[in-house]
Design an enzyme around this catalytic site. Structure first.
Site, PDB file in Angstrom:
ATOM      1  N   LYS A  54      -0.390  -8.414  -5.638  1.00 45.09           N
ATOM      2  CA  LYS A  54      -1.116  -8.686  -3.962  1.00 45.09           C
ATOM      3  C   LYS A  54      -2.602  -8.076  -4.298  1.00 45.09           C
ATOM      4  O   LYS A  54      -3.147  -7.327  -3.946  1.00 45.09           O
ATOM      5  CB  LYS A  54      -0.285  -8.399  -2.742  1.00 45.09           C
ATOM      6  CG  LYS A  54      -1.169  -8.651  -1.759  1.00 45.09           C
ATOM      7  CD  LYS A  54      -0.051  -7.948   0.305  1.00 45.09           C
ATOM      8  CE  LYS A  54      -0.662  -8.307   1.229  1.00 45.09           C
ATOM      9  NZ  LYS A  54       0.239  -7.348   2.301  1.00 45.09           N
ATOM     10  N   TRP A  55      -3.816  -8.975  -3.773  1.00 44.97           N
ATOM     11  CA  TRP A  55      -5.421  -8.767  -4.269  1.00 44.97           C
ATOM     12  C   TRP A  55      -5.473  -8.358  -2.748  1.00 44.97           C
ATOM     13  O   TRP A  55      -6.189  -9.778  -1.942  1.00 44.97           O
ATOM     14  CB  TRP A  55      -5.807  -9.421  -4.950  1.00 44.97           C
ATOM     15  CG  TRP A  55      -7.247  -9.445  -5.057  1.00 44.97           C
ATOM     16  CD1 TRP A  55      -8.031  -8.992  -4.582  1.00 44.97           C
ATOM     17  CD2 TRP A  55      -7.564  -9.065  -6.894  1.00 44.97           C
ATOM     18  NE1 TRP A  55      -9.583  -8.758  -4.846  1.00 44.97           N
ATOM     19  CE2 TRP A  55      -9.446  -8.422  -6.572  1.00 44.97           C
ATOM     20  CE3 TRP A  55      -7.135  -8.503  -8.372  1.00 44.97           C
ATOM     21  CZ2 TRP A  55      -9.992  -8.276  -7.408  1.00 44.97           C
ATOM     22  CZ3 TRP A  55      -8.227  -8.664  -9.234  1.00 44.97           C
ATOM     23  CH2 TRP A  55      -9.980  -8.309  -8.789  1.00 44.97           C
ATOM     24  N   ASP A  56      -5.577  -7.358  -1.966  1.00 41.28           N
ATOM     25  CA  ASP A  56      -6.815  -7.069  -1.166  1.00 41.28           C
ATOM     26  C   ASP A  56      -8.127  -6.494  -1.203  1.00 41.28           C
ATOM     27  O   ASP A  56      -8.048  -6.487  -1.877  1.00 41.28           O
ATOM     28  CB  ASP A  56      -5.523  -6.133  -0.589  1.00 41.28           C
ATOM     29  CG  ASP A  56      -5.442  -6.294   1.289  1.00 41.28           C
ATOM     30  OD1 ASP A  56      -6.245  -7.289   1.803  1.00 41.28           O
ATOM     31  OD2 ASP A  56      -4.809  -5.799   1.968  1.00 41.28           O
TER      32      ASP A  56
ATOM     33  N   ARG B 157     -12.323   1.042   7.702  1.00 46.92           N
ATOM     34  CA  ARG B 157     -11.288   1.272   6.466  1.00 46.92           C
ATOM     35  C   ARG B 157     -11.113   2.791   5.931  1.00 46.92           C
ATOM     36  O   ARG B 157     -10.020   2.440   4.625  1.00 46.92           O
ATOM     37  CB  ARG B 157     -10.643   0.740   6.838  1.00 46.92           C
ATOM     38  CG  ARG B 157      -8.883   0.549   6.904  1.00 46.92           C
ATOM     39  CD  ARG B 157      -8.323  -0.756   5.926  1.00 46.92           C
ATOM     40  NE  ARG B 157      -7.310  -0.276   6.834  1.00 46.92           N
ATOM     41  CZ  ARG B 157      -5.752  -0.886   5.292  1.00 46.92           C
ATOM     42  NH1 ARG B 157      -5.505  -0.876   4.684  1.00 46.92           N
ATOM     43  NH2 ARG B 157      -4.162  -0.486   5.636  1.00 46.92           N
TER      44      ARG B 157
ATOM     45  N   ASP C 232      -2.281 -10.434   9.550  1.00 50.31           N
ATOM     46  CA  ASP C 232      -1.363  -9.130   9.917  1.00 50.31           C
ATOM     47  C   ASP C 232      -0.370  -9.537  11.058  1.00 50.31           C
ATOM     48  O   ASP C 232      -0.104  -8.477  10.985  1.00 50.31           O
ATOM     49  CB  ASP C 232      -2.309  -7.943   9.781  1.00 50.31           C
ATOM     50  CG  ASP C 232      -2.972  -7.476   8.872  1.00 50.31           C
ATOM     51  OD1 ASP C 232      -2.182  -7.201   7.725  1.00 50.31           O
ATOM     52  OD2 ASP C 232      -3.461  -6.565   8.625  1.00 50.31           O
TER      53      ASP C 232
ATOM     54  N   ASP D 232       0.640  -1.051   0.100  1.00 49.86           N
ATOM     55  CA  ASP D 232       0.043   0.072  -0.176  1.00 49.86           C
ATOM     56  C   ASP D 232       1.156   1.326   0.086  1.00 49.86           C
ATOM     57  O   ASP D 232       1.740   1.376   0.235  1.00 49.86           O
ATOM     58  CB  ASP D 232      -1.009   0.353   1.306  1.00 49.86           C
ATOM     59  CG  ASP D 232      -1.819   0.424   1.147  1.00 49.86           C
ATOM     60  OD1 ASP D 232      -1.769   2.089   0.207  1.00 49.86           O
ATOM     61  OD2 ASP D 232      -2.768   0.862   2.142  1.00 49.86           O
TER      62      ASP D 232
ATOM     63  N   CYS E  38      -5.209 -11.497  -0.054  1.00 49.99           N
ATOM     64  CA  CYS E  38      -5.245 -11.417   1.378  1.00 49.99           C
ATOM     65  C   CYS E  38      -6.584 -10.512   1.468  1.00 49.99           C
ATOM     66  O   CYS E  38      -7.184  -9.984   0.942  1.00 49.99           O
ATOM     67  CB  CYS E  38      -3.668  -9.717   1.437  1.00 49.99           C
ATOM     68  SG  CYS E  38      -3.941  -8.707   2.948  1.00 49.99           S
TER      69      CYS E  38
HETATM   70  C1  GLA Z   1      -4.011  -4.977   4.773  1.00 47.10           C
HETATM   71  C2  GLA Z   1      -2.827  -6.343   4.294  1.00 47.10           C
HETATM   72  C3  GLA Z   1      -1.471  -5.856   5.194  1.00 47.10           C
HETATM   73  C4  GLA Z   1      -1.349  -5.105   3.855  1.00 47.10           C
HETATM   74  C5  GLA Z   1      -2.436  -2.889   4.490  1.00 47.10           C
HETATM   75  C6  GLA Z   1      -2.231  -2.326   3.751  1.00 47.10           C
HETATM   76  O1  GLA Z   1      -4.246  -5.087   5.903  1.00 47.10           O
HETATM   77  O2  GLA Z   1      -3.164  -7.483   5.786  1.00 47.10           O
HETATM   78  O3  GLA Z   1      -0.440  -7.018   4.718  1.00 47.10           O
HETATM   79  O4  GLA Z   1      -1.303  -4.525   3.199  1.00 47.10           O
HETATM   80  O5  GLA Z   1      -3.368  -3.663   4.233  1.00 47.10           O
HETATM   81  O6  GLA Z   1      -2.907  -1.580   3.591  1.00 47.10           O
END
Ligand code: GLA
Length: 634
Positions: A379-381, A346, A451, A270, A429
């Site tokens: 990384k697809w969050d 968030r 996390d 991020d 993620c």
């Molecule tokens: C989530 C993910 C973390 C990171 C943050 C970035 O919390 O689990 O690993 O990528 O977002 O904002």
């Protein structure tokens, strides 16, 4: 539909198994699987239901889903369409499920099944960290190593219900499927609805036996083919080291150090597109902030590649910030209920993936980053549950379809990504492991587990996820100490041992490492690279241990065994510990790599290895054994 009386109309048995349109599912060829199709009908209601039962004999599982067709002339409404329903004989069962929260995922919850309904469920729109779309009915007394287990897992990433109902005679009905709350699907004449696929897994070899069936099934028949069974690159992720404050200088510094220390992929997490250094804005725009990264993502990727690493980039495609150009231009693209205040999570909302224009926007956005071939990994969050679940395009009578249509929309984008860019490694993620489910793992090759990177919390979290998923898809990173989430200090070796058997990565500011730590990391990455190909299709075991002060894992192959024992606290009354191995050949001899002592396989499994315990909390012991005939080179 208020009434239906389905009666059997026919059956068919065929080799292989059919795909399920629009949904992730197990793939198997004619020689690997056999499918029974039972058809039932109700001419009066205008309904035909086909029940699919696929047997994968080698993996010890049966797959279930159903197809529901409107064969009449009236519109039908489906209010509950479970994927699997199984009657089990009256006997004592324990109900086992996984529960958790952000940073505390995948804890076991086990109790004696009682009369009435016991269930685990999510109505958060995603599978969630709270519960996993899984439960098992376990014989009382069953452990990792022994006992009977009947397990149920749903290949789906949205709302689910998983329940066991024990009737007045003690008979048990097990069910798993889409959660009927907040689900109502309109089926017009001629239309078809497919439920997600459920996996039924039987083991009489304890929870390890259950896990081995799931691991083998998913390795061979679910994970994306490009990456299944391949070595996973050791990555450095920027999140704990840089947070939102990313820059080309830091990328240069971190990626060159990462290369020096033996890592293979640098992931820019991020921060790269944010207007500021927080989570309050810019979601949805996905324009690189060139004040932070002059020259954009291409410049960052060039630095990383020049330093000899692959380049990965973080996205949260489903999110939209109120402070974004996308929201200014398309406020109706966010999920919301017109006239009601919207709920932020968030500082963000979620895009309405039921809409084709939104999905096209996201595909074009991803394509603009991927098409020049500079990005090797995504990384697809996804960092919030679904709320205000209403789509402006769906008519009132179809509102009950929004949750499921959102997931179908997500699968549409992920399917496009997998087909268009099969060589881009995608890690899933969701605030850690909040959407770690087999539906996602049809499209992505690994999943960030939590996390919380504290080594000791990770022994619980990874043990939990390993019940269902093989270690190579469970993301585990070595981070700094005191740990960001728990403040706990653990030895660097322990942090590595907790990640070593899993999908190993590092997540820290490498410039802060001492020379001694750098040397240790160099040794770790070299060791991991040397051993990982041999353990790739190894069998992963969780061991029954003398007490809660220990956690023990091992990976066993034809010729080798690598076991790690975690000691939480040193106990002054115990100078030695004895740990039994699992899965070895009882008739073979094995040599211990450290002591060079030779043991019989049966001796190692029945008596075990005696280890002198070290006066240190959070300490780990490693046991490495090789079959005696191939001991040279140890
Ligand atoms: C989530 C993910 C973390 C990171 C943050 C970035 O919390 O689990 O690993 O990528 O977002 O904002």
């Amino acid at each position: 539909m208020s009434y239906a009386d389905l009666t059997f109309t026919g059956l068919k048995i065929a080799d292989g198994k059919p795909e399920i349109p629009g949904l992730p599912s197990i793939t198997a060829s004619g020689s690997e699987a056999k499918t029974l199709e039972l058809t039932c009908g109700d001419a009066c209601a205008g309904l035909r239901v086909t029940l699919y039962y696929t047997i994968l004999e080698k993996e010890g599982v049966i797959l279930r889903h159903q197809k529901i067709e409107n064969t009449g002339s009236q519109t039908l409404k489906l209010e509950n369409a479970q994927s699997l329903s199984l009657e089990l004989p009256a006997q004592e069962y324990d109900f086992l499920s996984l529960y958790g929260t952000h940073a505390k995922e995948a804890n076991r919850f086990r109790f004696r099944a009682h009369h009435g309904v016991q269930k685990t469920e999510s109505v958060r729109g995603s599978s969630s960290p709270q519960y996993q779309p899984f439960f098992a009915l376990v014989s009382p007394g069953a452990s990792e190593e022994k006992g009977e287990v009947r397990a149920f897992h749903l290949i789906y990433s949205g709302n689910f219900l998983a329940q066991a109902e024990c009737d007045q005679f003690g008979n048990v009905r097990a069910q798993i499927g889409i959660h009927p709350d907040a689900f109502c699907w309109e089926l017009s004449p001629g239309e078809t609805f497919h439920t997600p696929e459920a996996v039924l897994n039987y083991s009489d070899d304890g929870l390890n036996g259950m896990s081995h069936n799931f691991h083998t099934l998913y390795r061979r028949h679910l994970f994306p083919r490009t990456f299944a069974g391949k070595e996973c690159p050791i990555l450095l992720n920027s999140w704990e080291g840089m947070c939102y404050d990313v820059s080309l200088d830091k990328i240069e510094e971190q990626s060159s150090l990462a290369k020096e220390l033996g890592m293979e992929l640098f992931v820019l997490d991020d921060g790269w597109f944010r207007a500021g250094n927080d989570s309050r804005s810019s979601m949805g725009d996905w324009t690189c902030n060139e004040k932070k990264l002059p020259g954009g993502i291409r410049a960052a990727a060039e630095i990383v590649r020049k330093n000899g690493l692959k380049f990965g980039l973080w996205f949260e495609p489903e999110a939209i910030s109120r402070k974004s150009r996308l929201y200014e231009n398309h406020p109706d693209w966010a999920l919301h209920v017109p006239g009601y205040p919207m709920t932020e999570g968030r500082h963000e909302y979620l895009l309405d993936l039921t809409r084709e224009d939104v999905r096209t926007y996201l595909k074009e956005m991803l394509d603009s980053y991927l098409k020049d071939g500079m990005i090797d990994y995504i990384k697809w969050d996804m960092n919030r549950p679904l709320t205000d679940v209403s789509s402006t395009l769906l008519p009132a009578e179809k509102k009950g379809e929004t949750f499921h249509r959102y997931i179908l929309g997500l699968y549409d984008i992920l399917g496009w990504l997998k087909d268009t860019y099969p060589h881009v490694l995608v890690e899933g993620c969701s605030s850690g492991g909040a959407r770690f489910d087999p539906g996602m793992l049809y499209y992505i090759s690994q999943n960030w587990a939590s996390d919380n990177t504290d080594a000791f919390d990770r022994t619980v979290i990874q043990s939990g996820f390993s019940l269902l998923y093989p270690p190579e898809v469970i993301g585990a990173h070595v981070s700094i100490t005191p740990n960001h989430q728990t403040g706990r200090t653990t030895p660097l070796d322990t942090r590595y041992q907790a990640a070593r058997l899993f999908n190993l990565g590092y997540e820290m500011d490498l410039t802060k490492c001492t020379e001694e730590e750098k040397n240790e990391i160099r040794r770790q990455t070299a060791e991991h690279i040397e051993e990982r190909s041999r353990f790739l299709d190894g069998t992963f075991y969780r061991h029954d241990v003398p007490n809660d002060n220990y956690v023990m894992w091992s990976v066993v192959t034809e010729d080798e065994c690598l076991a790690v024992v975690f000691q939480k606290f040193f106990d002054p009354l115990c100078s030695h510990g004895r740990f039994r191995l699992l899965g070895l050949d009882p008739d073979a001899d094995y040599m211990d790599a450290e002591s060079r002592k030779v043991y019989g396989g049966d001796e190692l499994m029945q008596i075990g290895v005696t280890v002198p315990l070290v006066k240190e909390d959070f300490h780990t012991f490693v046991i490495r054994l090789k079959r005696a005939f191939c001991c040279t080179g140890l």
